[in-house]
Design a protein around this motif. Sequence first.
Motif, short mmCIF file in Angstrom:
data_model
loop_
_atom_site.label_atom_id
_atom_site.label_comp_id
_atom_site.label_asym_id
_atom_site.label_seq_id
_atom_site.Cartn_x
_atom_site.Cartn_y
_atom_site.Cartn_z
N SER A 192 -33.89 12.73 -32.91
CA SER A 192 -34.69 12.41 -31.72
C SER A 192 -36.07 13.04 -31.75
O SER A 192 -36.96 12.67 -30.98
N GLY A 193 -36.24 14.03 -32.66
CA GLY A 193 -37.51 14.76 -32.68
C GLY A 193 -37.69 15.67 -31.49
O GLY A 193 -38.81 16.09 -31.19
N ARG A 194 -36.57 16.01 -30.84
CA ARG A 194 -36.63 16.88 -29.66
C ARG A 194 -35.57 17.98 -29.78
O ARG A 194 -34.50 17.75 -30.35
N LEU A 195 -35.89 19.13 -29.22
CA LEU A 195 -34.97 20.26 -29.26
C LEU A 195 -34.86 20.79 -27.84
O LEU A 195 -35.82 21.31 -27.27
N SER A 196 -33.68 20.62 -27.26
CA SER A 196 -33.46 21.11 -25.90
C SER A 196 -32.76 22.46 -25.96
O SER A 196 -32.54 23.02 -27.03
N ASP A 197 -32.37 22.96 -24.80
CA ASP A 197 -31.91 24.34 -24.72
C ASP A 197 -30.75 24.41 -23.74
O ASP A 197 -30.79 23.79 -22.67
N GLY A 198 -29.73 25.18 -24.09
CA GLY A 198 -28.58 25.32 -23.21
C GLY A 198 -28.90 25.97 -21.87
O GLY A 198 -28.11 25.88 -20.94
N LEU A 199 -30.04 26.63 -21.78
CA LEU A 199 -30.44 27.25 -20.52
C LEU A 199 -31.48 26.42 -19.77
O LEU A 199 -32.05 26.90 -18.79
N ASP A 200 -31.73 25.21 -20.23
CA ASP A 200 -32.76 24.40 -19.58
C ASP A 200 -32.51 24.22 -18.09
O ASP A 200 -33.44 24.09 -17.31
N GLY A 201 -31.27 24.20 -17.69
CA GLY A 201 -30.98 24.01 -16.27
C GLY A 201 -31.32 25.20 -15.42
O GLY A 201 -31.37 25.08 -14.19
N ASP A 202 -31.55 26.35 -16.03
CA ASP A 202 -31.84 27.56 -15.27
C ASP A 202 -33.17 28.21 -15.62
O ASP A 202 -33.69 29.01 -14.85
N ASN A 203 -33.71 27.89 -16.80
CA ASN A 203 -35.00 28.47 -17.19
C ASN A 203 -36.12 28.02 -16.26
O ASN A 203 -36.06 26.95 -15.65
N VAL A 204 -37.15 28.83 -16.21
CA VAL A 204 -38.41 28.46 -15.57
C VAL A 204 -39.44 28.35 -16.69
O VAL A 204 -39.54 29.25 -17.54
N TYR A 205 -40.19 27.27 -16.72
CA TYR A 205 -41.23 27.07 -17.72
C TYR A 205 -42.60 27.14 -17.06
O TYR A 205 -42.83 26.48 -16.05
N LEU A 206 -43.47 27.93 -17.66
CA LEU A 206 -44.87 27.96 -17.24
C LEU A 206 -45.67 27.21 -18.29
O LEU A 206 -45.49 27.44 -19.49
N VAL A 207 -46.55 26.34 -17.85
CA VAL A 207 -47.29 25.45 -18.75
C VAL A 207 -48.78 25.72 -18.61
O VAL A 207 -49.30 25.87 -17.49
N ALA A 208 -49.47 25.76 -19.75
CA ALA A 208 -50.93 25.80 -19.78
C ALA A 208 -51.42 24.43 -20.20
O ALA A 208 -50.89 23.83 -21.15
N ALA A 209 -52.42 23.92 -19.50
CA ALA A 209 -52.94 22.58 -19.81
C ALA A 209 -54.43 22.56 -19.52
O ALA A 209 -54.95 23.36 -18.74
N ARG A 210 -55.10 21.62 -20.19
CA ARG A 210 -56.52 21.36 -19.88
C ARG A 210 -56.62 19.85 -19.61
O ARG A 210 -56.48 19.04 -20.52
#
Length: 596
Positions: free
Chosen positions: A38-56
């Motif tokens: 799939s070209g994607r790698l998910s995570d067993g903690l995705d349901g609980d993690n918080v992600y901070l994103v930097a974007a322009r």
Amino acid sequence: MDHAIQLRTAAPGDLDWIHELRHRVYAEELGQHQAHPSGRLSDGLDGDNVYLVAARGDTRIGFVSLTPPWVGRYSLDKYLTREELPVLSEESPFEIRVLTVEERWRSTAAAPLLMYAALRWVAARGGRRVVAMGRTELLDMYLAAGLRPVGRTVRSGAVSFEVLTGDVAELTRTVRDRHGRTLDRLREGLDWRLDADFAPRADGCEHGGAFFSAIGTDFRTLSRRHQVVAADVLDAWFPPSPEVRAALTEDPGWTARTSPPTGAEGLLAEIAGARGLPVESLAVGAGSSDLIFRAFGRWLTPESRVLLLDPTYGEYAHVTERVIGCRVDRLRLRREDGWVLDPARLASATEDGRYDLVVVVNPNNPTGRHAPADALRAVIEASPARTRWWIDEAYLGYVDPAESLAGFASVDPRVVVCTSLSKMYALSGMRAAYLVADPDTAGELRRWTPPWPVSLPAQLAAVTALRDPAYYAERWARTGELRRELAAALAELDGFASVDEGLANFLTVTLPPDGPSAARLVRECRRHDVYLRDLSPMSPAFEGRTFRVAVRDTAENARVVAACRSGLDALRAGASAAVPAPGRVAAGAAGGGVAR
């Protein structure tokens, strides 16, 4: 701001990119995981993690993943047991994971900015320690950033990692020291969308009192006080007694220009008479903070070991950890126990004499729970002689003055009781407090007290207030009625998980896990000139979703309820859509992570 660097909590639309970038870096580039069709790698903690994103603009630059302690599990659990890595159980750390930047942005300030954002987010949730996995070949980089190995190496795929840990405040200072100019330059155009302040307070301590910024700290617009509801501090909702007001207005010019009694002799005598205590067991100060700084500065050193409740009044952690540098342990109070202090757990924690000082706020602030005096006294009496106990009874009048341990403190050299006159007697602006200790301890502190420690208006007001117990007893009883009415009105709102009263002049309100953060609701309420206290920075136990409300009079309590209702409606209607609240995202399958 379209092309400014934006820092935000990840929205659901960011997840596909996060999974795709994770696959490119950790499967294809590093070989930590097997490539997936799939070209994607998910995570067993995705349901609980918080992600901070930097974007322009529309271009995503990088992300960092955070696992809070209240999730109950970490990615490190896949590699090591809690016995092998006790820091996970003993210190409730936040795990910082997979700090990942797109290749073309790796030579920019994106990675330090994401690390700084992660530390600020963690601090805003009361985090004091972080853990991370760092690639072994990059260990020098992690050490330079302030992280320290715990002596455990793990392997994931083709990559080996060192398990690292660090103090949040120290790491934040390190990032500021190394990248401060860059961060300050970026701040001018930074689109900071996190519900955490960009920079910590200069003194490193989180206080209430933000309401005064709305009134005006230069005192030029004091008329604004009539529009602002100051429910983020625990000042009394009622005025001082009529006798106090009369004493202060009889000759205010003389009161303002005249030096007070040098050692506050009249105030000490009045306290002794009102409380039935020997005057030689007393010392006074300009508020309890004055006494805390003065006493702890005399008694403690960086080698001292201190036990605090968690959560509790933040001034104690500030003075012991940040000012003096003591080793501080915490006895964690639990939401599931109703935040009640269990005397048996306290006795077990203190029986071996490891602590130089134990601090108990009773009733506790901000939980409002009270430990019975007899049970607390029994724990202290059974404790080793080398351990000093500091009992803060600032809000005891709302429970029962007979529950005070002041008499015990006056004869036992291990015990000191500190009591503010500010909150109970509506004298917060005056700043007056006292402590009770055995005569030798109290005498030592008096010797280290400068002359005129309490102003003449404050001494005059405090003495007069102590002579009018009937007025204050009636006001304290009325406070309980107002608290119950406010709690009932808030509990009727749609959007709160719980409203907890306690026994003092405040209550706490908790939002559901899938709701907005306390910081966002507090911010919304300020649009209505209603100031509440976000408790998140005080302790991870609040999970970023609990705030405190001081009891005000009937009209101001109604404004608090109305502001909360409007704030909840605004957040539900999508007023925060540009700043998604930290929340749950779709669960993934694979795990692992590095800081890159």
